[in-house]
Design a protein around this motif. Structure first.
Motif, mmCIF file in Angstrom:
data_model
loop_
_atom_site.group_PDB
_atom_site.id
_atom_site.type_symbol
_atom_site.label_atom_id
_atom_site.label_comp_id
_atom_site.label_asym_id
_atom_site.label_seq_id
_atom_site.Cartn_x
_atom_site.Cartn_y
_atom_site.Cartn_z
ATOM 1 N N LEU A 275 42.827 72.928 36.255
ATOM 2 C CA LEU A 275 44.246 72.419 36.479
ATOM 3 C C LEU A 275 44.829 74.048 36.451
ATOM 4 N N THR A 276 44.930 75.047 37.084
ATOM 5 C CA THR A 276 45.554 76.328 36.489
ATOM 6 C C THR A 276 47.381 76.934 37.206
ATOM 7 N N ASN A 277 47.590 75.347 36.990
ATOM 8 C CA ASN A 277 49.437 75.726 37.375
ATOM 9 C C ASN A 277 50.154 75.876 35.256
ATOM 10 N N LEU A 391 51.415 71.707 49.302
ATOM 11 C CA LEU A 391 51.028 70.805 49.225
ATOM 12 C C LEU A 391 49.779 70.643 48.456
ATOM 13 N N ALA A 392 48.849 71.470 48.987
ATOM 14 C CA ALA A 392 47.340 71.056 47.444
ATOM 15 C C ALA A 392 47.427 70.842 45.957
ATOM 16 N N GLN A 393 48.815 72.018 46.017
ATOM 17 C CA GLN A 393 49.003 71.999 44.288
ATOM 18 C C GLN A 393 49.490 70.805 44.433
ATOM 19 N N TRP A 394 51.028 70.649 45.266
ATOM 20 C CA TRP A 394 51.703 68.924 44.637
ATOM 21 C C TRP A 394 50.764 67.525 44.155
ATOM 22 N N SER A 395 49.234 67.820 44.902
ATOM 23 C CA SER A 395 49.084 67.123 44.957
ATOM 24 C C SER A 395 48.167 66.640 44.012
ATOM 25 N N ASP A 396 47.941 68.127 43.225
ATOM 26 C CA ASP A 396 47.652 67.865 41.624
ATOM 27 C C ASP A 396 49.182 67.222 40.561
ATOM 28 N N LEU A 397 49.476 67.782 40.890
ATOM 29 C CA LEU A 397 51.066 67.921 40.122
ATOM 30 C C LEU A 397 51.759 66.194 40.334
ATOM 31 N N ILE A 398 51.154 65.696 41.586
ATOM 32 C CA ILE A 398 51.293 64.219 41.550
ATOM 33 C C ILE A 398 50.334 63.337 40.553
ATOM 34 N N VAL A 399 48.938 64.366 40.618
ATOM 35 C CA VAL A 399 48.419 63.437 39.605
ATOM 36 C C VAL A 399 48.612 63.475 38.504
#
Length: 541
Positions: A275-277, A391-399
């Motif tokens: 993850l790069t966030n 939304l793609a970044q949110w998919s990582d956030l949710i996981v």
């Protein structure tokens, strides 16, 4: 004078009357006793009849059902004798149920499960001690007004939007996919294999902070010198560090080392997931005699930071703005899957007037259908691509938040939704967006892996709500999860901890507890189970 016979006659009458009343009283008592006995017998008879109906009748029904199945199979064999010849294991014909869309949980499911989890639903493996959540409403750590070296949003979107002409994606009903030749990626390049983000979205994602930047930050702190401490970076105990070369950073100080562990090991987990966030972070020890703190001893005393206490120093990130919850996740009855992405790509999620204008424009331009009558669409527009990147970044956030059981971000909004219906439209807690690159920055993960795991009994339903409604993932994240499942995630986290910290830090900051590692392993399996469920439902066949 009075007659004696009259008196005797009266006494005789009184005696007869008393004996008659006694006989009547005895008869009434016997009648009441008989009624009580009859009532008791009636109750016993009703109980016996109910017991017989509740136990023996179902058994009789089951035996009759088995007999019916056997007779049905016999009839089938009698009608077609080749059944026994063609199959070495003759069985009755199976009736496959009609395909149904999966149930996506809502807030009503959470409220209805207070009495116990519903069959078939995931239950957490760690029900430790239920506590009250402290500091749920505290302010997130804001970092603003400094430049960051990241590519601009417009340049990234323009580069990703360029691509070959693509056809319009199919209808949004799964039962219409039968018989269609499968493709690896959809026509617009936004969905791959039905459950992964496509190449158009992956190319448009902001670069963020990779592992090399994190390692460079750790090396910088080993040689840097803090010039002064300033108030800032969110909570009262935190401080904004200004180094001699002008570099800035946020230092997280806590009395409880669990929160320091949670912040640090959550960052390590983000690295293992690629993850790069997450902003580069590293641990340090408060030591006034060390080179890092020698020039700021007065500020250390003023901040009431105790020596030998661990802190987490995070690189400063500039040009941040609050980030809200995307529309597909805002109403709790909504979800995100390949068909929702298709609607966003084609603009079909707009209000009714907007959809009508879009269809009229397509008909007027003559590009609504190709020669075979199929709908045609090109690459997603810049506006649609920007939404898909979010939304793609949110998919990582949710996981990520589900894995660490983060209480201080979306769960905060979900939990307070019962008192404030408008909170889902408010900015998400501890989440920011970089204005020039559209990078979502996951701030303040200190409740992860330890404190959040202690409160799973109370908040697990909120943790799983968004995950259960998510059916589009990044392929790289799923592959990293599969690698962590096959390897020992605990050993990899602690190895990263050993490699990036000094012996002085490890003396006061312990590794991740084994209990937390076991819970994390279970939650990795839970996420991969959700991926498999989405693959069975939405993957192209």
């Amino acid at each position: 004078m009075f007659d004696v016979r009259t008196v005797e006659a009266g006494a005789c009458c009184d005696q007869e009357r008393d004996s008659g009343e006694g006989a009547m009283s005895m008869t009434a008592r016997r009648r009441r006793a008989f009624q009580r006995q009859a009532c008791l017998l009636s109750v016993l008879a009703a109980f016996s009849l109910g017991l017989a109906l509740g136990v023996f009748v179902p058994l009789i029904g089951i035996s009759q059902a088995k007999g019916a199945v056997g007779s049905g199979a016999a009839v089938a064999v009698a009608m077609d004798p080749h059944i026994l010849e063609d199959s070495p294991h003759p069985v009755p014909a199976l009736q496959h149920p009609a395909h149904q869309m999966p149930h996506f949980p809502t807030i009503d499911d959470i409220r209805s499960e207070d009495a116990g989890p519903r069959a078939g639903r995931y239950a957490s493996v760690s029900f430790i001690a239920e506590e009250k959540l402290a500091d749920l409403g505290r302010d997130g750590e804001s970092r603003v007004d400094l430049p960051a070296i990241l590519p601009s949003r417009s340049a990234t979107l323009e580069k990703a939007a360029a691509g070959p002409e693509r056809r319009e994606s199919r209808s949004s009903r799964p039962d219409q996919d039968v018989g269609r030749v499968p493709a690896t990626e959809d026509a617009a390049g936004v969905i791959r294999e039905g459950i992964y983000w496509g190449s158009s979205v992956e190319r448009a994602l902001p670069a963020g902070f990779d592992r090399h930047q994190s390692e460079s930050w750790a090396r910088y702190l080993r040689e840097a010198e803090v010039e002064r401490l300033e108030i800032g970076c969110g909570r009262m105990q935190n401080r904004l560090l200004v180094f001699r070369d002008g570099t800035r950073a946020c230092a997280r100080y806590r009395q409880n080392t669990d929160q320091i562990q949670g912040e640090l090991f959550s960052f390590y987990l983000g690295q293992l997931l690629n993850l790069t966030n997450l902003a580069p972070s590293a641990a340090a020890i408060i030591d006034p005699e060390a080179r890092l703190w020698a020039a700021a001893t007065e500020e250390l005393a003023g901040a009431q930071w105790k020596p030998t206490k661990p802190v987490v120093i995070t690189q400063w990130i500039g040009r941040l703005e609050p980030a809200g919850i995307p529309v597909p996740f805002r109403p709790l009855e909504r979800h995100l899957n390949r068909y929702d992405v298709r609607n966003i790509t084609e603009g079909l999620d707009r209000p009714r007037d907007g959809v009508r204008r879009l269809l009229l424009d397509r008909l007027a331009s003559g590009s609504g259908r190709d020669s075979s009558g199929s709908s045609v669409t090109g690459p997603p527009s810049a506006e649609a691509l920007e939404r898909l990147v979010e939304l793609a970044q949110w998919s990582d956030l949710i996981v990520f938040d589900y894995l660490i059981a983060n209480l201080d971000r979306v769960v905060n909004n979900l939990y307070n939704f019962q008192w404030n219906a408008d909170i889902m439209a408010a900015p998400a807690h501890n989440l920011a967006r970089q204005t020039d690159s559209a990078l979502l920055v996951f701030l303040d993960n200190e409740s992860g892996l330890l404190h959040g795991y202690r409160l799973l009994k109370k908040y697990e339903a909120y943790h799983g709500l968004l995950l259960d409604n998510l059916c589009v993932f990044r392929r790289s994240t799923v592959r990293a999860l599969e690698a962590l499942r096959d390897a020992s995630v605990g050993q990899r986290l602690n190895a990263l901890f050993e490699r990036t910290t000094t012996a002085q830090i490890r003396d006061v900051l312990p590794p991740l507890p084994e209990k937390s590692v076991k819970i994390l392993v279970d939650r990795i399996d839970r996420v991969l189970g959700q991926v498999q469920k989405c693959r069975e439902t939405f993957a192209e066949r």
